[in-house]
Scaffold this active site. Sequence first.
Site, PDB file in Angstrom:
ATOM      1  N   CYS A  67       0.834  -1.204   0.000  1.00  0.00           N
ATOM      2  CA  CYS A  67       0.000   0.000   0.000  1.00  0.00           C
ATOM      3  C   CYS A  67       0.868   1.253   0.000  1.00  0.00           C
ATOM      4  O   CYS A  67       2.001   1.232   0.472  1.00  0.00           O
ATOM      5  CB  CYS A  67      -0.905   0.059   1.237  1.00  0.00           C
ATOM      6  SG  CYS A  67      -2.049  -1.307   1.437  1.00  0.00           S
ATOM      7  N   ASP A  68       0.303   2.328  -0.504  1.00  0.00           N
ATOM      8  CA  ASP A  68       0.958   3.626  -0.395  1.00  0.00           C
ATOM      9  C   ASP A  68      -0.096   4.721  -0.529  1.00  0.00           C
ATOM     10  O   ASP A  68      -1.125   4.524  -1.186  1.00  0.00           O
ATOM     11  CB  ASP A  68       2.032   3.809  -1.471  1.00  0.00           C
ATOM     12  CG  ASP A  68       2.960   4.966  -1.134  1.00  0.00           C
ATOM     13  OD1 ASP A  68       3.910   4.728  -0.366  1.00  0.00           O
ATOM     14  OD2 ASP A  68       2.728   6.091  -1.603  1.00  0.00           O
TER      15      ASP A  68
END
Length: 382
Positions: free
Chosen positions: A80-81
């Site tokens: 994720c980011d």
Amino acid sequence: MKHLPLILASKSPARLATLRAAGIEPEVRVSHVDEPAVLSQVRGGPGQQVLALATAKARAVLGSGDFLPTTESPSLILGCDSMFEFDGQVFGKPHTPEVAKERLTAMAGRSGVLHTGHCLLQGTSGEGLSALSHARVHVAPMSEAEIDAYIASTEPLWVAGSFTVDGLGGPFIEHVEGDYHGVVGLSLPRLREMLAARGLSITQLWTEAEPADGPETAVGAGFLSRTRPFRPRHSADGFILCSCGRRHWGLAGAAGVCAYRDHEGRREVLMQLRAPWSHGGGTWSIPGGAIEWYEDARTGGLREFAEETGITDLSIKDCHTADHGDWRFDTFVARCHDGIAPVVDPESTELRWVPIDELSDNLHPAFAQSWPTVKAFVLAAD
């Protein structure tokens, strides 16, 4: 249904806490991705940037030497980011008090959009699915003293956008339009949708509670049983679960060329019968595919067309864009000289020049939707 182990490719305490609160105890493996190096190759906006980073994190963990997948119960890897978009600028982590103060002062009493990218990989094959979540965040008016105190806590220095909603920054967030969990850094609804698209249930990630009762789906069993490694030809290859509800190929979008020629008094277009193993295999469409992170649609579309046909001598006349929100396909209409023979590559069963009014009924659904507009462009071109 059986339990499935999850690996979180992130050191974010907020993402870990979000999963734990949902009954999921993941194994944490930090990817050590060189984020500036990844971003230097991304041409697009914040959505593409967070997708590129999430993908790089998940693939880095998959490819690490200490990762030993098992075919009996393959782990799922989640990268994720997040980034905050404000006034046309993209804010990642500020890192310094000076940058954090400048941002928070500008953001106070206003709003921006928090984008979070997700990449979910099957740990044996590396086959995956990506998705984006978006939420508009309204920041309360803040006094200078409040901003200084918040920065002194150091919390805003290490989070996207210089704020949190689940920590000391929570009181300064008036409201969120969209997915709250996405603002924290991991959208639980999007994770559920990604799993469902692969025939799995998010209840299979629960650590203590039992998964939903019922048999394993054929789609889920097939996804989990695949062992043939997925080796992306380009770094932006992969499926994205778009906000339109459909799954598309190309994390940075896709593009192709509808080439036409005038042959023996009639206008013809070059059609591709896609190979059975490819996305949309067995249907007719135009040559094209996923564009790279660093490419614009025109560059990527021409490259894909050349790879799949061997033709490079084209004159572009027009372009049609099918914009689905999180994904888009650009169709470039281009003249090709008569007498040029296309060369079939592995993605094609056949390439054929077809009179413009005699296309097969077996068209790729997405191309069929765009065809009336594209056809009008072809007929209008010189």
